[in-house]
Scaffold this motif. Sequence first.
Motif, PDB file in Angstrom:
ATOM      1  N   GLY A  63       0.821  -1.222   0.000  1.00 19.53           N
ATOM      2  CA  GLY A  63       0.000   0.000   0.000  1.00 19.53           C
ATOM      3  C   GLY A  63       0.844   1.256   0.000  1.00 19.53           C
ATOM      4  N   GLY A 112       1.183   6.813   1.464  1.00 18.68           N
ATOM      5  CA  GLY A 112       0.647   5.540   0.994  1.00 18.68           C
ATOM      6  C   GLY A 112      -0.631   5.753   0.209  1.00 18.68           C
ATOM      7  N   ILE A 113      -1.196   4.659  -0.246  1.00 21.28           N
ATOM      8  CA  ILE A 113      -2.509   4.715  -0.886  1.00 21.28           C
ATOM      9  C   ILE A 113      -3.465   5.313   0.151  1.00 21.28           C
ATOM     10  CG2 ILE A 113      -4.419   3.248  -1.690  1.00 21.28           C
ATOM     11  CD1 ILE A 113      -2.294   1.297  -2.747  1.00 21.28           C
ATOM     12  N   MET A 159      -6.207   5.970   2.753  1.00 23.66           N
ATOM     13  CA  MET A 159      -6.874   4.911   3.513  1.00 23.66           C
ATOM     14  C   MET A 159      -8.260   4.601   2.950  1.00 23.66           C
ATOM     15  SD  MET A 159      -4.817   3.523   5.446  1.00 23.66           S
ATOM     16  CE  MET A 159      -5.840   2.409   6.410  1.00 23.66           C
ATOM     17  N   ASP A 195      -8.983   4.222   0.024  1.00 29.34           N
ATOM     18  CA  ASP A 195      -8.855   3.292  -1.113  1.00 29.34           C
ATOM     19  C   ASP A 195      -8.211   1.971  -0.715  1.00 29.34           C
ATOM     20  OD1 ASP A 195      -9.884   5.227  -2.798  1.00 29.34           O
ATOM     21  OD2 ASP A 195      -7.900   6.082  -3.227  1.00 29.34           O
ATOM     22  N   MET A 196      -7.870   1.867   0.564  1.00 29.72           N
ATOM     23  CA  MET A 196      -7.110   0.682   0.970  1.00 29.72           C
ATOM     24  C   MET A 196      -7.945  -0.609   0.956  1.00 29.72           C
ATOM     25  SD  MET A 196      -3.910   0.634   1.255  1.00 29.72           S
ATOM     26  CE  MET A 196      -3.636  -0.868   2.191  1.00 29.72           C
ATOM     27  N   ASP A 197      -9.265  -0.489   1.193  1.00 28.29           N
ATOM     28  CA  ASP A 197     -10.102  -1.697   1.112  1.00 28.29           C
ATOM     29  C   ASP A 197     -10.016  -2.293  -0.279  1.00 28.29           C
ATOM     30  OD1 ASP A 197     -11.031  -2.002   3.642  1.00 28.29           O
ATOM     31  OD2 ASP A 197     -12.769  -0.691   3.365  1.00 28.29           O
ATOM     32  N   TYR A 232      -7.675  -1.820  -2.463  1.00 31.78           N
ATOM     33  CA  TYR A 232      -6.337  -2.342  -2.753  1.00 31.78           C
ATOM     34  C   TYR A 232      -6.150  -3.717  -2.092  1.00 31.78           C
ATOM     35  CZ  TYR A 232      -1.423  -3.095  -3.157  1.00 31.78           C
ATOM     36  OH  TYR A 232      -0.216  -3.684  -3.457  1.00 31.78           O
ATOM     37  N   THR A 233      -6.589  -3.809  -0.845  1.00 33.08           N
ATOM     38  CA  THR A 233      -6.448  -5.080  -0.122  1.00 33.08           C
ATOM     39  C   THR A 233      -7.198  -6.186  -0.872  1.00 33.08           C
ATOM     40  OG1 THR A 233      -6.275  -3.842   1.912  1.00 33.08           O
ATOM     41  CG2 THR A 233      -6.808  -6.155   2.139  1.00 33.08           C
ATOM     42  N   ARG A 290      -1.018   0.246   6.678  1.00 34.84           N
ATOM     43  CA  ARG A 290      -1.433  -0.438   5.452  1.00 34.84           C
ATOM     44  C   ARG A 290      -0.995  -1.902   5.437  1.00 34.84           C
ATOM     45  NH1 ARG A 290      -1.101   4.610   5.290  1.00 34.84           N
ATOM     46  NH2 ARG A 290      -2.432   5.887   3.965  1.00 34.84           N
ATOM     47  N   ILE A 315      -3.514  -5.297   5.164  1.00 35.76           N
ATOM     48  CA  ILE A 315      -3.417  -6.350   4.136  1.00 35.76           C
ATOM     49  C   ILE A 315      -3.095  -7.692   4.804  1.00 35.76           C
ATOM     50  CG2 ILE A 315      -2.286  -7.054   1.993  1.00 35.76           C
ATOM     51  CD1 ILE A 315      -1.388  -4.060   1.703  1.00 35.76           C
TER      52      ILE A 315
END
Length: 862
Positions: free
Chosen positions: A524, A540-541, A543, A545-547, A549-550, A602, A606
């Motif tokens: 991330g 980082g990406i 947060m 958008d982190m769902d 990305y994960t 991040r 993940i």
Amino acid sequence: MKQLKFFLIVFSVLLLSPVKAALPDSAYIFAYSTLKSGGHNGLHFAWSPDRKNWYAIGPEMRFLFCDYGSWGSEKRLVTPFLFRDKNTWRCVWTLNEYDGVLAFATSENLTYWHPQIYPQLMMNGNCLEPEMNFDEKSGKYQISWLSGKGSDKKVWTSTTNDFTEFQPAKEIQLKDRLNIREEILISGNAETGTVHKVEWAVVEHLLDFKKLEDFKKIQNNESTKEDSVRFAGLKTLNATITIDANSNKKISDKLIGIFFEDINYAADGGLYAELIQNRDFEYNPLDKKGRDKSWNSYRSWSFSGNDASFTVDSVKPLHVNNPHYAVLNINKMGASLKNEGFSGIAVTAGDKYDFSVFVRNPDKKSKKLLVRLVDKEGNVIAGSSIKTTSDKWKKYQTVLTSSKTISDASLEIIPQTKGIIHLDMISLFPQRTFKNHKNGLREDLAQVIADLHPRFVRFPGGCVSHGDGLKNIYKWENTIGPLESRVPQRNIWNYHQTAGLGYFEYFQFCEDIGAEPLPVVAAGVPCQNSSTGGAGQQGGIPMCDMDNYTQTVLNLIEWANGDPKKSTWAKKRAEAGHPKPFNLKYIGIGNEDLINDIFEERFTMIYNAVKEKYPEITVIGTVGPFNEGTDYVEGWKIADKLHVPMVDEHYYQTPGWFLNNNDFYDKYDRNKSKVYLGEYAAHLPGRPNNLETALTEAHYLTAIERNGDVVSMTSYAPLLAKEGFVNWNPDMIYFNNTEVKPTVGYQVQKIYGQNSGDIYFKSTVGLSDKNEDVTKRVAVSVVRDSKSNDLIIKMVNLLPVEINAAINLKDFIVSEKIATLILLKGNPADRKVMPESSEIKVSENFSYVFPPYSFSTIRIRK
Ligand code: AHR
């Protein structure tokens, strides 16, 4: 000179006196940096007993190194301001003259620094010459800095509780700053910095640290270059080697693997067998950050003809992911579009090559195209034609058979009909690829890799995995499916990736060579050395958008292992020709990232998601780019906290380091995460891959086998480099369009890969010379391979003399046997040494002479 004398007197009185009472209670330190090496030398200290006479602890000794932005122009630590806040030291410094960003780091002892942070304090404007203070009344830290250019600078301030959230910047007057920086004469140069009265222990710690660093430097610089002096007079040695059958342990059976990264043209123009360069017309000036104007959609293509033109368009492309295509407008016959391949197209007489192209006839007229290979003189060495019939994008194919073996053919497309024609994805692929796969790998290169017998393949990098800035993070899902739908992108090593060698091809290669796939996805965050995306791009990406990305990481596991009947991702794999699962067991999250809060948040997200949904997968975390320092320490802290099963360590070090740290893993806690030494290589000045570096690696690998209960995997890095396109040296295998040139380091990896074991036996080496300089240069490792039951003895002699060894095998064999000996020997500077195999007699007690500078492997069959 006078100063030096004074210093020596003070120093010896203070440090050498056995009477502790002679030490002062306090002294002064001065924190500063210089502009030497463009301000890249980090934070320095000087000390003074009296605030008048100053002594550099260095000079140019780096106590804190800036990790902001890319190597080269960034990573500067300028105008540092040190501030003591109870028991914590805080340092704030200028990074550059353009970003509105400052750097902060904290430390308890001035030598170990916690992760740096780079808050954006100005949206428009730079942040220079920062100062900081703690305001008791408000309980907040006050930061101030200058912003502007030349004499036109304004003063700004902001406050913060935690160095994460900052109040909006306010303009103040210069007089309202602390203005406590001082100018001090250090070694004759006026330096600016901050002065602090400290307990003597602080000075002592800095001096000790410096001594330790000096000691390490001496060790790290040890090389065979000084052997003629170091070992002058050293005569042939005697040794007894005893192997204890009862003292054994299980070790990893996956110790030797490979690190594949698309660096040095390893993929396009390398392992990926496509012969046409820029087949999709997607080369983009941004691939090279706009530094090469000729690097664009036309790159590698040339056009000739009268009353005819070649342009590139993007209206109604073949695929949205491939927006550019060629437009040929032919009003007169004789025009030709030519591709020179990757510095020439290498072809072999009698071999067949699949030509394919997507074509559209916008004028709705069918057309004929001649397709041929020509040599430098223009002689046709292969030819065929295609008839294009559709006004929609359609794929056409033919086969070319070469009549000649040459390394520098070109492909020509010669329209035989007037009119307009659109062309895209112009491809020429040898039919002979590794295991004959379509869209496959260059056979000779893949075979040399397969010969290493790697137990796993890590891909797609390295820095390629986490990318240059957020937009450049490698997205595995962009690299699968029909070639025209894959997303080509900038390669962090400043060229172009077609993604033709994508995740399907990587997994297929692993299967072909019996290696475990080990994909590494970004945690991330992009590369800590990112140069695009602005302000150092170490965020980082977001947060929010982190769902998503994960989920892409989970999708990867589903794609690799899922049931095509139940999962859309697994269905894509089946459609690509692999209905059976790939049986993915490992996934790396992160690549030697900057380990800070942004990373941790991040990574944890993940990691937890993978653990929850796929508990059977071994997640490999990351602990930074070095074998020590902040990222290493903080990365391990996260691994401990989350009980990450394995961590990826990286270190490129000198032969001296490897030699003197052979016990690195002997000290590791066996109850913690396992280790994947994902990137390592011995680096000498000039970065050769020679016998010295190879023997050093062989020597270190004996320690890896000894510690195979804690180290589970290793991979030398990087793997491949195309001559003329080398971003990084040394590499394991060099190549050009027609030759593959494995290095000496490759030979060591191959010997280990082909002679690995899963049970380690303790051995003792008794040398006739007990001098540590001598003993540390001799290493032995003994393993058994349970599958064959063969016993394998590896011995490295990094000395300039022979060693007559008596080897005691009484616990293992009772009668004389024939064993295989693989011997690699020569002069340390040799780059072209090949191992020699022979048979030797071994018995309960046998003698063997280790040649000087050699690596011997004795394989005793069951
Ligand atoms: O191996 C070359 C590079 O070294 C890798 O891309 C990166 O991870 C490391 O810094």
